[in-house]
Structure formats: structure tokens, C-alpha cells
Write an enzyme that holds these catalytic residues in place. Structure first.
Site, mmCIF file in Angstrom:
data_model
loop_
_atom_site.group_PDB
_atom_site.id
_atom_site.type_symbol
_atom_site.label_atom_id
_atom_site.label_comp_id
_atom_site.label_asym_id
_atom_site.label_seq_id
_atom_site.Cartn_x
_atom_site.Cartn_y
_atom_site.Cartn_z
ATOM 1 N N PRO A 1 0.833 -1.212 0.000
ATOM 2 C CA PRO A 1 0.000 0.000 0.000
ATOM 3 C C PRO A 1 0.865 1.258 0.000
ATOM 4 O O PRO A 1 2.059 1.209 0.313
ATOM 5 C CB PRO A 1 -0.811 -0.121 1.309
ATOM 6 C CG PRO A 1 -0.702 -1.555 1.712
ATOM 7 C CD PRO A 1 0.613 -2.035 1.195
ATOM 8 N N THR B 1 4.089 2.672 2.742
ATOM 9 C CA THR B 1 4.648 1.604 3.567
ATOM 10 C C THR B 1 6.167 1.525 3.490
ATOM 11 O O THR B 1 6.769 0.747 4.226
ATOM 12 C CB THR B 1 4.044 0.251 3.157
ATOM 13 O OG1 THR B 1 4.143 0.101 1.738
ATOM 14 C CG2 THR B 1 2.588 0.166 3.573
ATOM 15 N N GLU C 1 -23.359 11.095 18.840
ATOM 16 C CA GLU C 1 -22.061 10.531 19.192
ATOM 17 C C GLU C 1 -22.167 9.655 20.441
ATOM 18 O O GLU C 1 -21.453 8.646 20.551
ATOM 19 C CB GLU C 1 -21.045 11.655 19.419
ATOM 20 C CG GLU C 1 -20.817 12.559 18.210
ATOM 21 C CD GLU C 1 -20.385 11.792 16.986
ATOM 22 O OE1 GLU C 1 -19.771 10.707 17.134
ATOM 23 O OE2 GLU C 1 -20.661 12.240 15.854
ATOM 24 N N HIS D 1 -23.164 6.204 19.313
ATOM 25 C CA HIS D 1 -22.022 5.412 18.849
ATOM 26 C C HIS D 1 -21.239 4.852 20.039
ATOM 27 O O HIS D 1 -20.858 3.674 20.049
ATOM 28 C CB HIS D 1 -21.078 6.285 18.000
ATOM 29 C CG HIS D 1 -21.621 6.611 16.639
ATOM 30 N ND1 HIS D 1 -22.051 5.645 15.767
ATOM 31 C CD2 HIS D 1 -21.773 7.809 15.995
ATOM 32 C CE1 HIS D 1 -22.455 6.224 14.636
ATOM 33 N NE2 HIS D 1 -22.309 7.540 14.758
ATOM 34 N N ASP E 1 -22.058 7.544 8.181
ATOM 35 C CA ASP E 1 -22.321 6.233 8.782
ATOM 36 C C ASP E 1 -23.007 5.301 7.787
ATOM 37 O O ASP E 1 -22.652 4.120 7.676
ATOM 38 C CB ASP E 1 -23.200 6.398 10.027
ATOM 39 C CG ASP E 1 -22.545 7.293 11.070
ATOM 40 O OD1 ASP E 1 -21.307 7.364 11.067
ATOM 41 O OD2 ASP E 1 -23.277 7.912 11.867
#
Length: 663
Positions: free
Chosen positions: A236, A239, A459, A462, A534
Site C-alpha cells: 500500500p 509503507t 455521538e 455510537h 455512517d
């Protein structure tokens, strides 16, 4: 740290004080042409007069001769004694080149001749006309030479600019097929070694073996082995693929060529293939050596998959030449090709076969130990507080690549400097981490009280779902401080170090993500646009479960991801697509109802967290534990998973806590 440019010792240095420029020669030649033309002009037009004055001059007998040039202009030459008269004090003397004293345009030549004949009948001294045809050769030459000289001058100027730097005129146009690779000789120090590369121990071992091949080839050839031709670094972005190649350049005692894949791409036909040939020609001359091509996917993309012609054909010709060159040089010459890419799936199969890229080294995201080593490398240059430890920072950054870690360290140093601190502490790293994840904090954004209450409950929803779900990631902090673009608050979790994910974990992740909208529905009996991000996350997870991971009973154990990537079309029927859509909606609806049920059971805890968020705007894990108690699962390694609807997890009877959370 970047690799310094190759400083060629034999290159010319600029002359101090601005030396002689060849453009001065062109300027001098141009001025000479202009001066000669002005000096030898046939028609100077010194003193223009009228015909009446001409007639009075003729009547006085002061005219020596009259020249009619090209039937247009009459040049009048006075006698020597005439220059003593007051009337001719402004007259031009002949001089060495015989300039006329006066001149005028005669108009039509026939009319002028008739007028002179009539004038001769009236005056005692006759005036004879001398007709001449004269050619202004200098004007003709300048008319031809100057445009051509101007074109040549502009062309040479443009070619010099294209050649750049110390290149001569037109250097670039003649060297366009030459390779642009930078060469690092073995006596040049790139300042980067394997000690600067952390968290890539397995990859370093593979690459160090390649370097050892070149340093001690007889060690391997004595046993009948062959030096590999190609090494492909795959991983990726961020890296450390390019960094590892720079370390090879610093460690290898052999010449090192480096070039980007896009350097082979040019608008001219055949240039890419020519540059490939020139690159490998130079490599053979410098053998043993290493050739590194960064972002090889720019030129190594699979052939025949694009319908666009033109530039695509030129890229394929360049790839064909690269394949030929990799087969052309034998392994005993010691030329090893290294390349890096983060998109190995689009590379041509002929490029990846053994004999070309014999080795493919995978460079993945670092694990906990790797991140700790990377932090140790970057923290060496920083002035830290004793409270900061690489291990703690590594635990705070799961899933971060080496480039992300370097960015966080630099951001923490900048934050500490803005706060006028003498050392960087853990709060600076927390702030830097928040900025990297959520964006810049917007303290001045004014939010209405009713909107702020909605955000707080969103929040908190969550946080409650993540707190009481067995497979959800542990909560780190929850905040309603606006950050970034469109981020009015967020809950941060600490993902677990795992390489496979079970169905239960994905379902808990969807349930936790839907907790914000579920809390809005329970408290306000309305929903808002705040759940857009979300919904995007849960939709991706749900479609992956159904169409990629085979986690749905009705769709079955099938995966369409690879076929979709190869064929660029849907490899399933309309009925299957409809079934997948139905299953995704049903899956998301089930987890949404599950989140609503959980928040209904934990309504009191939800009110406590939302109220505290409205007061402090930021709650850490310790604050959540103080307000609603510890999580029943995240800190008990032997806790049983929460059964989902229709799933049997254990033969033992569920606890009272599990019964409350079950749905």
C-alpha cells in the site's frame, strides 16, 4: 529525506561574472546588416523640393545633371559653383559616394518628361534627363536574410530552453530518446541505509540478499545458482517501498539507476521504447548494477484491456520493449531490475512471470512491533518528554503506515512549538492524531443549541453501542468538537490487531455505526443528515459481506469481486443483483433495530453521556468508565460473545447481561 541529485564532476560550471555569451555574435551581425543598409541606401531623400524650385534652379543654370531613377524619383546634382550661393546653403554636397543635392517624386514619367521639355523651351540652359534603373541589393538581401535569421534565432532559443541548464542549442530535441535515469555511483553517499528502514524486517532480508548477490556473485554461482533478474516491491502507499530502494542505493557498492515509470511516457511516438533501450544499454556498461523503476504501473499496465487507442498503443510499445530488454540481458551480467507499485493487480502477466520479476516482496502495513520500531526511528530527531514512549504511540496508531507515522511525529512537533513547549508530550501526539484522523479543529464554528444536542446524542449513541458490544473495537474518546470538512463530532475507537474478521465482528461494526441514527430516532423521534457518513460505511460493509465474503445464506458462498475487477462488468444476473440488494437492506435493518433495542435498554447511560458531552465536549475512555462503568467485554478476555438473532454461540446458558443485549 530525499536522494540528492547526481553531481557530475565533469559538468561545466557557470563562468564567474557572466562570461561571453554566443548570442552577442548574433546581435553584432544583425547590427552590421542594419548599418550597411542605412549607409548605402540608394534613396537618402536628403532635401525634397517642388517642381517650381527645380525650374528656378534650371533657369539659373545651377543644375549639372538630373537622374531619373526607376521612373519614380529625380535626383538633382548642382554645379560646384552653385554651392557658394545663399539659396543653396542647405544643399547636400556629393561627397565620396555622390549623393544628390536635392530630390523629388516626379509622378508619372511621361508627364514629367513633357514638363521638362516645355521648361527647356523657356530657359537658356537646357536640362537633360538621365534615366537609370537601380536595384537596392541590401534591401533585397535583408528582406530575405532577416526573416530567416529571426526564425533560426527563435528556434535556437527555444531548443536551448528545452535542453535546459548546460545543454547546448537543441540538445533536448536530439536527446529526447535518451534515458532520464539518475545514476548513483558506488562512491556517492545517499545518506540512507537499512538502519533507517524500520518495521520491514522480512523485506529487508530479501533485499539485502539481492545486494549480497551483487557484492559476492561467486558465492551463489559456485553452487549453480543464478542471480535473480527482477525484484518487485508490492504494498500500500506509504509503507516504505521507495525508502527501501533508497536504502539499497546507500548500501550497495554498485552503480544504482533510479527512474520513475512516468519518465518513459512521452507525447512523441517511439520515445518510451527508445528510453528503455538506452537505460538498459547504460546498465550493461555499468554492470554489475541495480536499476530501480518507481511506480512501474505507469508503464506496466496490462495490455489489451483499454478501448482507447493512440497513447495506449505507445504505452504498450514501451512495455513490449521493457519485456524484451528483461529477457535480453543474461543473469550472469549482474544487472538486477527493482520496481515498486501499489497496484500489482493491474500489471501485465508477462511482466510478473518468473524470469523477469523472479521475486515479489510484499510490504504490508506494519504491525504493533513494526510501528514501535518506526516510531523509534522518527523520534530520534525530536525532543520528547519522558512520558512519551514508542510502545504507547504504536498502540494508539493501528493501521497506520510509515508515512502516516512520520506525519504524526512532525505534526506533534509543530503543535508543541505553537504551544511554546520545551519538549513534546503525549498531549501533543493526541492532538496530532486527532488532526490527522478528523481534520483541523474548528473552534470558531457556531452551532445552534438544538443542533448541538442532536450531535451529542448521535455521538453518545455510537459510544454506547461500541461500549456494550462484544466484537466492537474499544472506545478511545468521543467528542462533539467540529473538525475537518462536514465533521461535527466523532467517536474514536482502537481497532484490534487482527488479520481475519468474523461475521459477528462485522455485524457488531454495522450495529455500532448505526447507533448514531438510532439514538436520534429514540430521543427526538426524528432523523437528520448527520448519519450520511455512517450509512456510507455500513453499505460498503454489508455489500462486501454479501457479494465478496460469502457471508449470506441466500446468496451463498460466492465472491464476485475478482470477476468484476477483470471484466469491468457485473458477472451475475439481474435476479442475483436483486437478491443481493434485498439481503443488504435486510441485514442493515436488522442491525439498526438491534442498535435501537440496545440504546432503549441503556437509555439512562445514553442520557448521562450526552449530557456530559454537552458540558465538556470531549470524553476519554476513563471518563466513560467513571460515568457508566467499565465495559463488560473489552477488558475481559474470557467473556463470551453476544449471541445474534438466529445464532447459537455456546451451549452454556447466557448471563443476565447477555440476555439484555441479545437481539
Amino acid at each position: 529525506m530525499e536522494i540528492p541529485e547526481n553531481n557530475n564532476k565533469g559538468s561545466k560550471q557557470p563562468t564567474p561574472g557572466g562570461g561571453f555569451n554566443s548570442y552577442w555574435i548574433y546581435g553584432i551581425i544583425f547590427l552590421i546588416f542594419i548599418g550597411v543598409n542605412l549607409f548605402f541606401m540608394v534613396n537618402p531623400a536628403q532635401q525634397p523640393i517642388s517642381f517650381n524650385k527645380f525650374e528656378s534652379m534650371a533657369a539659373a543654370g545651377d543644375i549639372e545633371k538630373v537622374e531619373v531613377v526607376n521612373n519614380k524619383i529625380a535626383n538633382i546634382y548642382l554645379k560646384e559653383q552653385a554651392f557658394s550661393k545663399e539659396a543653396y546653403k542647405d544643399a547636400e554636397r556629393p561627397g565620396l559616394i555622390g549623393k544628390p543635392s536635392y530630390t523629388f517624386n516626379i509622378g508619372p514619367a511621361e508627364n514629367f518628361a513633357d514638363k521638362v521639355d516645355k521648361m527647356n523651351e523657356r530657359i537658356p540652359s537646357k536640362v537633360d534627363l538621365v534615366y537609370q534603373e537601380k536595384q537596392n541589393w541590401m534591401n533585397t538581401i535583408l528582406g530575405l536574410v532577416l526573416p530567416l535569421a529571426l526564425i533560426v534565432f527563435v528556434w535556437m532559443y527555444i531548443m536551448r530552453k528545452m535542453g535546459g541548464g548546460n545543454a547546448g542549442p537543441g540538445a533536448q530535441i536530439f536527446n529526447i530518446g535518451k534515458s532520464k535515469a539518475m545514476l548513483f555511483e558506488k562512491d556517492q553517499n545517499t545518506h540512507i541505509t537499512f538502519a533507517d528502514v524500520a518495521g520491514l524486517e522480512e523485506a529487508k532480508e530479501e533485499v539485502m540478499e539481492v545486494v549480497d548477490f551483487l557484492k559476492n556473485p561467486k558465492k551463489y554461482t559456485a553452487l549453480g545458482g543464478k542471480i535473480p533478474k527482477g525484484v518487485l516491491l508490492v504494498g500500500p502507499p506509504g509503507t516504505g517501498k521507495t525508502l527501501l530502494a533508497k536504502a539499497v542505493a546507500g548500501e550497495a557498492a554498485v552503480p544504482f539507476f533510479t527512474i520513475s515509470g512516468s519518465d518513459f511516457v512521452e507525447m512523441f511516438v517511439g520515445v518510451g521504447a527508445s528510453r528503455v533501450r538506452d537505460l538498459f544499454r547504460q546498465a550493461r556498461e555499468k554492470a554489475p548494477c541495480i536499476v530501480f523503476i518507481d511506480e512501474i504501473d505507469a508503464v506496466g499496465r496490462a495490455r489489451g484491456k483499454s478501448l482507447i487507442q493512440g497513447g495506449n498503443d505507445e504505452r504498450e510499445n514501451t512495455l513490449n520493449q521493457l519485456l524484451v530488454e528483461m529477457d535480453g540481458f543474461s543473469s550472469d551480467k549482474g544487472v538486477i531490475l527493482m520496481a515498486a507499485t501499489n497496484r500489482p493487480d493491474i500489471l501485465d502477466n508477462a511482466l510478473l512471470r518468473p524470469g523477469r520479476f523472479d521475486r515479489q516482496i510484499s510490504i504490508d502495513l506494519p504491525d504493533l512491533v513494526g510501528r514501535e520500531q518506526i516510531f523509534k526511528v522518527h523520534l530520534k530527531k525530536l525532543k520528547l518528554s519522558p512520558s512519551v514512549t514508542p510502545k504507547e504511540l504504536a498502540e494508539m496508531t493501528p493501521g497506520f503506515a510509515g508515512a502516516d507515522i512520520a506525519n504524526i511525529c512532525n505534526e506533534a512537533a509543530l503543535v508543541a512549538a505553537r504551544r511554546n513547549k520545551t519538549a513534546i508530550d503525549i498531549d501533543d501526539f493526541n492532538y496530532a492524531l486527532d488532526r490527522v484522523i478528523g481534520g483541523l479543529e474548528k473552534k470558531n464554528k457556531i452551532i445552534a443549541p438544538e443542533e448541538k444536542e442532536i450531535i451529542a446524542y448521535h455521538e453518545a449513541g455510537h459510544a454506547i453501542c461500541g461500549w456494550y458490544l462484544r466484537h466492537a473495537s474499544p472506545l478511545v474518546k468521543v467528542t462533539i468538537v467540529p473538525r475537518g470538512v462536514g465533521t461535527l463530532g466523532y467517536a474514536q475507537y482502537l481497532p484490534k490487531e487482527e488479520y481475519i474478521t468474523r461475521t459477528e465482528a462485522l455485524l457488531d461494526r454495522i450495529c455500532m455505526t448505526m447507533g448514531g441514527r438510532a439514538a436520534e430516532k429514540i430521543i427526538f423521534d426524528k432523523i437528520s443528515t448527520g448519519a450520511q457518513s455512517d450509512l456510507d460505511q455500513v453499505t460498503k460493509i454489508a455489500y462486501s459481506m454479501v457479494s465478496t465474503f460469502g457471508m449470506n445464506k441466500r446468496v451463498g458462498n460466492v465472491s464476485f469481486y475478482g470477476m468484476s475487477q477483470e471484466n469491468f462488468s457485473r458477472p451475475f444476473s439481474e435476479e442475483t443483483a436483486k437478491l443481493m440488494d434485498e439481503e443488504v437492506r435486510e441485514l442493515i435493518d436488522e442491525q439498526y433495530k438491534r442498535a435501537q433495542q440496545l440504546l432503549t435498554d441503556k437509555h439512562h447511560e445514553l442520557d448521562i453521556l450526552a449530557g456530559e458531552l454537552l458540558k465538556k465536549e470531549l470524553l476519554l475512555k476513563s471518563d466513560v468508565e467513571r460515568l457508566i462503568g467499565p465495559s463488560p467485554f473489552h477488558f475481559d478476555k474470557h467473556a463470551e460473545p453476544i449471541p445474534h438473532s438466529g445464532q447459537h454461540v455456546s451451549d452454556e446458558k447466557p448471563t443476565e447481561e447477555e440476555k439484555k443485549l441479545e437481539n
